[in-house]
Design a protein around this motif. Structure first.
Motif, PDB file in Angstrom:
ATOM      1  N   PRO A  14      29.662  38.374 -42.515  1.00 47.40           N
ATOM      2  CA  PRO A  14      29.314  36.982 -42.815  1.00 47.40           C
ATOM      3  C   PRO A  14      29.962  36.525 -44.102  1.00 47.40           C
ATOM      4  CG  PRO A  14      27.459  38.452 -43.252  1.00 47.40           C
ATOM      5  CD  PRO A  14      28.499  39.275 -42.560  1.00 47.40           C
ATOM      6  N   ASP A  55      30.003  34.399 -47.399  1.00 47.65           N
ATOM      7  CA  ASP A  55      29.085  33.791 -48.353  1.00 47.65           C
ATOM      8  C   ASP A  55      29.761  32.582 -48.964  1.00 47.65           C
ATOM      9  OD1 ASP A  55      27.133  33.147 -50.097  1.00 47.65           O
ATOM     10  OD2 ASP A  55      27.171  35.024 -51.244  1.00 47.65           O
ATOM     11  N   ALA A  56      29.228  31.407 -48.639  1.00 49.98           N
ATOM     12  CA  ALA A  56      29.852  30.178 -49.127  1.00 49.98           C
ATOM     13  C   ALA A  56      29.516  29.879 -50.568  1.00 49.98           C
ATOM     14  CB  ALA A  56      29.412  28.986 -48.253  1.00 49.98           C
ATOM     15  N   THR A  57      28.591  30.623 -51.149  1.00 47.11           N
ATOM     16  CA  THR A  57      28.208  30.378 -52.531  1.00 47.11           C
ATOM     17  C   THR A  57      28.975  31.315 -53.444  1.00 47.11           C
ATOM     18  OG1 THR A  57      26.014  29.783 -51.777  1.00 47.11           O
ATOM     19  CG2 THR A  57      26.266  30.277 -54.117  1.00 47.11           C
ATOM     20  N   ALA A  62      25.642  25.183 -47.561  1.00 46.03           N
ATOM     21  CA  ALA A  62      25.976  26.612 -47.563  1.00 46.03           C
ATOM     22  C   ALA A  62      24.760  27.464 -47.233  1.00 46.03           C
ATOM     23  CB  ALA A  62      26.546  26.999 -48.929  1.00 46.03           C
ATOM     24  N   ALA A  63      23.584  27.063 -47.734  1.00 47.64           N
ATOM     25  CA  ALA A  63      22.363  27.808 -47.424  1.00 47.64           C
ATOM     26  C   ALA A  63      22.039  27.724 -45.935  1.00 47.64           C
ATOM     27  CB  ALA A  63      21.205  27.270 -48.252  1.00 47.64           C
ATOM     28  N   ARG A  64      22.273  26.580 -45.317  1.00 45.87           N
ATOM     29  CA  ARG A  64      22.032  26.452 -43.879  1.00 45.87           C
ATOM     30  C   ARG A  64      23.012  27.314 -43.084  1.00 45.87           C
ATOM     31  NH1 ARG A  64      22.011  20.845 -45.414  1.00 45.87           N
ATOM     32  NH2 ARG A  64      19.883  20.037 -45.624  1.00 45.87           N
ATOM     33  N   VAL A  65      24.274  27.341 -43.530  1.00 47.40           N
ATOM     34  CA  VAL A  65      25.270  28.166 -42.838  1.00 47.40           C
ATOM     35  C   VAL A  65      24.901  29.639 -42.934  1.00 47.40           C
ATOM     36  CG1 VAL A  65      27.678  28.902 -42.885  1.00 47.40           C
ATOM     37  CG2 VAL A  65      27.120  26.474 -43.113  1.00 47.40           C
ATOM     38  N   ARG A  66      24.386  30.059 -44.078  1.00 43.75           N
ATOM     39  CA  ARG A  66      23.989  31.466 -44.231  1.00 43.75           C
ATOM     40  C   ARG A  66      22.739  31.808 -43.430  1.00 43.75           C
ATOM     41  NH1 ARG A  66      24.562  30.276 -49.796  1.00 43.75           N
ATOM     42  NH2 ARG A  66      22.315  30.570 -50.061  1.00 43.75           N
ATOM     43  N   GLU A  96      19.565  30.747 -44.224  1.00 44.39           N
ATOM     44  CA  GLU A  96      18.419  30.960 -45.103  1.00 44.39           C
ATOM     45  C   GLU A  96      17.190  30.255 -44.542  1.00 44.39           C
ATOM     46  OE1 GLU A  96      18.512  32.983 -47.384  1.00 44.39           O
ATOM     47  OE2 GLU A  96      20.601  33.178 -48.055  1.00 44.39           O
ATOM     48  N   THR A 113      15.084  28.189 -49.247  1.00 47.82           N
ATOM     49  CA  THR A 113      15.954  27.099 -49.703  1.00 47.82           C
ATOM     50  C   THR A 113      15.207  26.162 -50.642  1.00 47.82           C
ATOM     51  OG1 THR A 113      17.156  27.213 -47.604  1.00 47.82           O
ATOM     52  CG2 THR A 113      17.453  25.239 -48.935  1.00 47.82           C
ATOM     53  N   GLU A 173      16.716  27.222 -54.097  1.00 47.47           N
ATOM     54  CA  GLU A 173      17.927  26.417 -54.110  1.00 47.47           C
ATOM     55  C   GLU A 173      17.686  25.001 -54.626  1.00 47.47           C
ATOM     56  OE1 GLU A 173      20.954  27.346 -53.574  1.00 47.47           O
ATOM     57  OE2 GLU A 173      20.580  29.372 -52.857  1.00 47.47           O
TER      58      GLU A 173
END
Length: 332
Positions: free
Chosen positions: A11, A13-15, A198-202, A204, A209, A213
């Protein structure tokens, strides 16, 4: 030629690494810098710090047990009794010092409980949306239109002999709705930010969140609501105890004012029994309000005072070296 494909399914990580920690450190640093650079906020922090130290070291500061009697009825200020004694022979200064503990405890508990409830309800309503948003907004509107003072008086009349925690919960329940509206409005402006996407894509969870977040980005609003609720808690409890509701047998600033008024302290020659706790309540409320200036500046950049620009003197032309002038004089 072979390529390494072992990590293609991992996966992404977009962050960026340390992005959350840097954001939290930056917010805390801005808050501390605002307090240090704001004379009003610094004054409020000093006053609050003094009250906290007095509450922690109350047994070392108070010269007498606040409940002990027989020290002389209505004695004026002296070296043995800095603020005099009550009509029951109790030391006023000792009661004032021990009363700081309960007032600070109520302020922090009411501020904490009300802020947590308003933040979770407001942010959850904005982030989840749809039916939960409508239901939570309806609940918030109901508590907004409820008359808080009559409700507090009615409830306190039934729980007069209850402990501090019951009073804290009652006051927090009547003071969270206004903050929830503020948190909802702030969260609505953050719903489509990149870090939330990014949290939604991961994948979470919603609770993660909201707590880890969204809320860290509202540090200024969180502290501002905490301070406002803390001031409201101190004034509400002191007012209820002054009129005889709540636990008036405990040592607190509100109960001191209640017994002073019942014994006509102002007419009996012991005005400090009534004035000293009132002054402490005013100072504690002022300290919270002064600290709030710094956090308002962090959460709203438009409130920050403009920086003073250094005055620039008149521009001068290029200076002619002294040697050239001397050479010109000798040739002439």
């Amino acid at each position: 030629m072979t390529t390494d494909t072992t990590n293609l399914d991992a996966p992404i990580d977009a962050t960026p690494p340390g992005h959350g920690r840097d954001r939290h450190r930056g917010a805390i640093g801005n808050l501390l810098h605002s307090i240090a650079g704001n004379p009003k906020a610094l004054t409020g922090a000093i006053i609050l710090g003094v009250f906290v130290l007095v509450g922690i070291f109350a047994p070392l500061i108070a010269p007498y047990d606040p409940q002990i009697t027989g020290l002389g009825q209505g004695v004026g200020p002296s070296g043995d009794h800095l603020l005099g004694t009550t009509s029951y022979g109790q030391d006023i200064f000792s009661q004032l010092v021990y009363g700081t503990r309960q007032s600070l405890l109520i302020a922090f508990l009411v501020g904490g409980v009300a802020t947590v409830v308003s933040a979770l309800v407001g942010v959850a309503a904005a982030y989840v949306g749809n039916l939960p948003d409508h239901l939570l907004s309806l609940l918030t509107d109901i508590f907004l239109v409820l008359p808080s003072l009559p409700l507090l008086i009615v409830i306190s009349s039934y729980i007069r002999q209850s402990g501090v925690m019951v009073m804290v919960l009652v006051i927090a329940v009547t003071s969270w709705a206004y903050g929830a509206r503020q948190f909802r409005a702030q969260a609505l402006s953050l719903r489509n930010r990149e870090f939330l996407e990014a949290a939604r894509v991961r994948g979470e969870r919603t609770s993660y969140t909201i707590v880890f977040e969204i809320l860290p980005t509202m540090s200024g609003l969180l502290v501002a609501n905490f301070l406002g609720a803390a001031v409201y808690g101190v004034l509400a409890v002191a007012g209820l105890q002054f009129i005889g509701l709540g636990d008036i047998s405990s040592i607190s600033w509100g109960s001191m004012m209640h017994w002073a008024e019942n014994n006509e302290a102002l007419q009996a020659g012991t005005p400090l029994w009534d004035l000293a706790p009132g002054l402490c309540i005013a100072l504690l409320g002022a300290s919270f309000s002064l600290i709030n200036y710094a956090f308002d500046e962090v959460s709203n950049p438009a409130l920050r005072p403009p920086r003073r620009r250094r005055k620039v003197g008149p521009t001068r032309g290029p200076r002619t070296p002294r040697r050239r002038l001397e050479g010109a004089e000798t040739t002439g």
